[in-house]
Design an enzyme around this catalytic site. Structure first.
Site, PDB file in Angstrom:
ATOM      1  N   ASP A 158      10.700  39.899  78.918  1.00 46.49           N
ATOM      2  CA  ASP A 158      10.505  38.632  78.194  1.00 46.49           C
ATOM      3  C   ASP A 158       9.804  38.972  76.879  1.00 46.49           C
ATOM      4  O   ASP A 158       8.641  38.633  76.664  1.00 46.49           O
ATOM      5  CB  ASP A 158       9.643  37.707  79.062  1.00 46.49           C
ATOM      6  N   CYS A 159      10.545  39.679  76.027  1.00 49.05           N
ATOM      7  CA  CYS A 159       9.908  40.227  74.825  1.00 49.05           C
ATOM      8  C   CYS A 159      10.338  39.487  73.562  1.00 49.05           C
ATOM      9  O   CYS A 159      11.249  38.667  73.591  1.00 49.05           O
ATOM     10  CB  CYS A 159      10.299  41.695  74.688  1.00 49.05           C
TER      11      CYS A 159
HETATM   12  N1  SPD Z   1      13.676  35.005  68.637  1.00 49.53           N
HETATM   13  C1  SPD Z   1      12.704  34.911  69.648  1.00 49.53           C
HETATM   14  C2  SPD Z   1      12.985  35.722  70.849  1.00 49.53           C
HETATM   15  C3  SPD Z   1      11.818  35.612  71.757  1.00 49.53           C
HETATM   16  C4  SPD Z   1      12.139  35.787  73.160  1.00 49.53           C
HETATM   17  N2  SPD Z   1      10.949  35.743  73.960  1.00 49.53           N
HETATM   18  C5  SPD Z   1      10.240  34.546  73.901  1.00 49.53           C
HETATM   19  C6  SPD Z   1       9.061  34.564  74.773  1.00 49.53           C
HETATM   20  C7  SPD Z   1       8.952  33.329  75.576  1.00 49.53           C
HETATM   21  N3  SPD Z   1       8.259  33.562  76.789  1.00 49.53           N
END
Ligand code: SPD
Length: 283
Positions: A158-159
């Site tokens: 979840d990055c």
């Molecule tokens: N463009 C943003 C991508 C971010 C994905 N991760 C979001 C974190 C939410 N928990």
């Protein structure tokens, strides 16, 4: 902080995606700039280093799609790893499953967790206190490297988008390491960027996962505040994936409690690969 409303934009390839509102906090941690703004329609929203991460109004589109396709197919006691996820949305969806025995959250930036606990309480709330949760402030790549083989049943990545300090989370070698620490039937679930605004990165993620794992499937949905709106999540395993096939009582209950995800939504979302992506993957 101040009552003045202001526009905050994410700039992306000559476009900008903005929210107007009151800034609740703006600070710079060891890793990045952190902003929480309060917008009339989207509610409070978190931006990290110029990129929207989540908003109260649309975060369910993201977190429910990342978590439920993987967890609703698991019927045994499971060990879960979340890499990133400092806003707590993924944790909140995970703690709904009684068969999870342990959740390791590995977030590199402690400030993101602190800010989320203080300014975005609505996202994870009591889930932060779940006894199965252990919060580790660490680099996800290093964490995976030091984990023994076959340890986790599910890994969630979840990055943020690729950047100087998150690039490795999208690398072939990192995915290989994830495979090593997953149980044989384990599932890797990752946000896989946008087929529109991050097309090349999206294709690279899909190609790498197809190359490393026996199966890998991608679903598409929407996250309104992200550049271009369309987003994707990919699920990979060394055995056949039978996502959400269990349909046991607990899943039915969880499905009823969701704002976006349900089995029909999921089945359709796995069939939404844009043709230009199909063609590039085939070429
Ligand atoms: N463009 C943003 C991508 C971010 C994905 N991760 C979001 C974190 C939410 N928990």
């Amino acid at each position: 902080m101040t009552d003045i409303t202001t526009w905050i934009d994410e700039y992306h390839k000559g476009s900008r995606f903005g929210l107007n509102g009151k800034i609740l906090i703006k600070k710079t941690s060891k890793y990045q700039e952190i902003i929480v703004i309060e917008n009339k329609y989207y509610g409070k929203a978190l931006m990290l280093d110029g990129c929207w991460m989540t908003s109260l109004k649309d975060e369910k589109y993201y977190h429910e799609c990342l978590v439920h396709p993987a967890l609703s197919s698991i019927d045994e006691k499971s060990n879960v790893l979340i890499i990133g996820g400092g806003d707590g949305g993924t944790v909140r969806e995970c703690v709904k499953y009684s068969q999870i025995s342990k959740i390791d959250l590995v977030e590199i930036d402690e400030e993101v967790i602190k800010v989320s606990k203080k300014f975005l309480k609505e996202i994870a709330g009591e889930a932060w206190n779940d006894k199965r949760l252990e919060i580790n402030i660490d680099d996800g790549v290093k964490w995976v490297k030091k984990t023994k083989d076959n340890f986790y049943d599910v890994i969630f990545i979840d990055c943020s988008d690729p950047s100087e300090f998150s690039n490795l989370l999208f690398s072939h070698s990192f995915y290989k390491e994830c495979k090593r620490i997953l149980t044989p039937r384990g599932i890797l679930a990752t946000q896989s960027e946008s087929p529109e605004s991050f097309k090349n990165i999206h294709i690279n993620i899909l190609k790498s996962l197809k190359n490393i794992f026996k199966v890998s499937e991608t679903m598409y949905s929407f996250v309104p505040i992200y550049p271009s709106g369309i987003w994707s999540w990919t699920f990979a395993s060394s055995e056949d994936l039978s996502l959400s096939k269990q349909n046991y009582d607990e899943v039915v209950k969880i499905e009823k409690g969701c704002e976006i995800w349900n089995l029909n939504f999921q089945n359709a979302a796995f069939k939404m690969m844009p043709n230009k992506i199909v063609k590039e993957l085939d070429s």
